[in-house]
Enzyme design. Structure first.
Site, PDB file in Angstrom:
ATOM      1  N   ASP A 103      -5.204  -9.168   8.312  1.00 45.46           N
ATOM      2  CA  ASP A 103      -6.000  -9.130   9.532  1.00 45.46           C
ATOM      3  C   ASP A 103      -6.392  -7.728   9.948  1.00 45.46           C
ATOM      4  O   ASP A 103      -5.847  -6.739   9.459  1.00 45.46           O
ATOM      5  CB  ASP A 103      -5.221  -9.776  10.678  1.00 45.46           C
ATOM      6  N   ASP A 116       0.852  -1.193   0.000  1.00 47.37           N
ATOM      7  CA  ASP A 116       0.000   0.000   0.000  1.00 47.37           C
ATOM      8  C   ASP A 116       0.886   1.241   0.000  1.00 47.37           C
ATOM      9  O   ASP A 116       1.289   1.711  -1.040  1.00 47.37           O
ATOM     10  CB  ASP A 116      -1.065  -0.016   1.097  1.00 47.37           C
ATOM     11  N   SER A 117       1.276   1.769   1.136  1.00 47.94           N
ATOM     12  CA  SER A 117       2.152   2.943   1.149  1.00 47.94           C
ATOM     13  C   SER A 117       3.522   2.594   0.583  1.00 47.94           C
ATOM     14  O   SER A 117       4.192   3.427  -0.016  1.00 47.94           O
ATOM     15  CB  SER A 117       2.299   3.492   2.566  1.00 47.94           C
ATOM     16  N   ARG A 134      -7.639 -13.296   9.538  1.00 48.09           N
ATOM     17  CA  ARG A 134      -6.598 -13.887   8.690  1.00 48.09           C
ATOM     18  C   ARG A 134      -7.024 -15.185   8.017  1.00 48.09           C
ATOM     19  O   ARG A 134      -6.561 -15.506   6.932  1.00 48.09           O
ATOM     20  CB  ARG A 134      -5.345 -14.187   9.507  1.00 48.09           C
TER      21      ARG A 134
END
Length: 179
Positions: free
Chosen positions: A162, A105-106, A168
Site C-alpha cells: 500500500d 527491501d532494506s 492494497r
C-alpha cells in the site's frame, strides 16, 4: 495501465497472472522441501496477506500458520526503526519456520523478524518473499530461499502493498513513476 493515489502516479509492473504462476512454482518447491516436516509459516502483516493466502492454497503438506505485524514505512519512506504492532504468540523451539514477506527491501523488518524467531531456537528458518529489491538491501541474509520476483528499488503498491493504506486491493503490482 496507470493509476493515481494522492497525486502519485503508478504504472503496472507485474500482472496478476504472472504472480499466480510464480506462486504455483514456489508452492511446489515448498511442498517438496517440507514434505516430511510440519513447518510453521509466519506471515508479516499487513503486506503479506494476499501473497500468503494465495501461497497457502498451493501448500499441500501439514503445516501451521501464524502472523506478526510490523511497521517500517511512513508514506513512501522506509524507516530505520521497525515497530512491532502484533508480536509472535507461538513457541518455535525446534520447529521449521518459513517467514512469508511481501517485499524485502532494506531488510530492516526482516532482520527484526529473524531476531525474534531465532531467539526461540527453531530447527530451521527460511524466508519466502514475493518481491526482493537487491539494490536496497542494507543487511546480508543467507536464508532468503524463495523469491517471487527481483525488482528495482522502486516504491510499489498493489497485491497487498500500500501507499498510506491505499492500493492494497489491486490484483497487479504497480511501481511509482517519476515525473
Amino acid at each position: 495501465m496507470k493509476i493515481t493515489i494522492d497525486q502519485k502516479q503508478f504504472e503496472r509492473l507485474i500482472d496478476y497472472h504472472q504472480i499466480k504462476k510464480r506462486i504455483r512454482l514456489i508452492g511446489i518447491q515448498l511442498n517438496v522441501t517440507y514434505e516430511n516436516q510440519h513447518p510453521v509459516f509466519i506471515g508479516v502483516l499487513n503486506g503479506c496477506f494476499m501473497f500468503m493466502a494465495d501461497l497457502m492454497k498451493q501448500i499441500h503438506i501439514a503445516c501451521e500458520l501464524s502472523f506478526v505485524k510490523l511497521a517500517s514505512y511512513t508514506g513512501t519512506e522506509r524507516q530505520a526503526r521497525v515497530k512491532e504492532l502484533i508480536g509472535l504468540e507461538m513457541d518455535l523451539a525446534g520447529r521449521d519456520v518459513v517467514i512469508v514477506e511481501d517485499v524485502v527491501d532494506s531488510g530492516n523488518s526482516l532482520k527484526h523478524t529473524l531476531d525474534i524467531i531465532r531467539a526461540q531456537q527453531p530447527r530451521s528458518v527460511a524466508v519466502c518473499t514475493l518481491l526482493l529489491k537487491p539494490d536496497a538491501l542494507v543487511h546480508q541474509f543467507d536464508n532468503i530461499a524463495y523469491v517471487g520476483f527481483e525488482i528495482a528499488n522502486d516504491f510499489v503498491i498493489g497485491y497487498g502493498l500500500d501507499y498510506n493504506g491505499a492500493g492494497r486491493t489491486f490484483p497487479d503490482i504497480y511501481r511509482e513513476t517519476r515525473g
